[in-house]
Design a protein around this motif. Sequence first.
Motif, short mmCIF file in Angstrom:
data_model
loop_
_atom_site.label_atom_id
_atom_site.label_comp_id
_atom_site.label_asym_id
_atom_site.label_seq_id
_atom_site.Cartn_x
_atom_site.Cartn_y
_atom_site.Cartn_z
N PHE A 49 60.08 -36.81 30.16
CA PHE A 49 61.18 -37.77 30.05
C PHE A 49 62.51 -37.04 30.13
CE2 PHE A 49 64.13 -40.64 27.98
CZ PHE A 49 63.76 -41.87 28.49
N GLU A 95 57.76 -45.61 36.59
CA GLU A 95 56.89 -44.44 36.40
C GLU A 95 55.89 -44.64 35.27
OE1 GLU A 95 58.84 -40.70 35.49
OE2 GLU A 95 57.02 -39.56 35.93
N TYR A 96 56.30 -45.36 34.21
CA TYR A 96 55.41 -45.48 33.05
C TYR A 96 55.17 -46.91 32.60
CZ TYR A 96 60.24 -44.67 31.44
OH TYR A 96 61.61 -44.68 31.31
N ALA A 155 63.03 -42.60 39.88
CA ALA A 155 61.74 -41.91 39.85
C ALA A 155 60.87 -42.49 40.97
CB ALA A 155 61.11 -42.05 38.47
N LEU A 176 68.72 -42.79 36.63
CA LEU A 176 67.62 -41.99 37.19
C LEU A 176 66.81 -42.82 38.17
CD1 LEU A 176 65.28 -39.77 35.11
CD2 LEU A 176 64.28 -41.66 36.39
N1 ADE Z 1 62.35 -43.50 34.12
C1 ADE Z 1 61.30 -43.32 34.93
N2 ADE Z 1 60.82 -42.07 34.84
C2 ADE Z 1 61.61 -41.43 33.94
C3 ADE Z 1 61.63 -40.11 33.41
N3 ADE Z 1 60.75 -39.19 33.81
N4 ADE Z 1 62.58 -39.80 32.50
C4 ADE Z 1 63.48 -40.73 32.09
N5 ADE Z 1 63.49 -41.99 32.56
C5 ADE Z 1 62.58 -42.34 33.47
#
Ligand code: ADE
Length: 176
Positions: free
Chosen positions: A25, A100-101, A127, A125
């Motif tokens: 993160f 991503e999550y 991703a 950000l």
């Molecule tokens: N949003 C999606 N992936 C992320 C990451 N690796 N760190 C922070 N925010 C995110």
Amino acid sequence: MSSITHELASAIRSINDYPKPGIVFRDITTLLGNPRAFRRTVDELVQPYAGLKIDKIAGMEARGFILGGAVAHQLSAGFVPIRKKGKLPHDTVRIAYSLEYGVDEMEMHVDAVKPGEKVILVDDLIATGGTAVGAVQLLRQIGADVVSCCFVIDLPDLGGRKKLEALGVEVRTLVE
Ligand code: ADE
Ligand code: PRP
């Protein structure tokens, strides 16, 4: 790496296995709390757009609100919040997306942008690009002209930038 890129990269904290195992993160709270790094970040985000007539900045909840609000102020543009579902009181357009999550849905007021208005999308950000692609689709659905998207951080291995560029949108990022 340029000195500004190095300065901003060193102001960002990395946390392993948050919010899920295997995710690194990238935590911008350390950058936001550093007066010089925060100012330089906003200056760098704004600089390519100096002199352009931009009607609105759109920012995604929640980190996009912090940076997008500052960019809107600097460009004398309005600000459009793109929110997670169920938070906006008036009529909305909504889209499901994955990141991503996880998966989620986001919304924007139908009248947040007038057809043809020039909009820049701002977030901390990119991703996978799921969030940003969803936001561009919402903006286009109500007639916005999305002239550019900018992010502090790009995670290039996750391919988001390429997905946005495939939609014909300019992408600007500060740190990989
Ligand atoms: N949003 C999606 N992936 C992320 C990451 N690796 N760190 C922070 N925010 C995110
Ligand atoms: C983060 C980040 C972007 C998105 C990027 O937001 O601020 O909006 O993930 O991921 P993607 O490119 O894979 O779609 P998050 O949904 O975690 O919300 P938050 O700002 O409320 O923490």
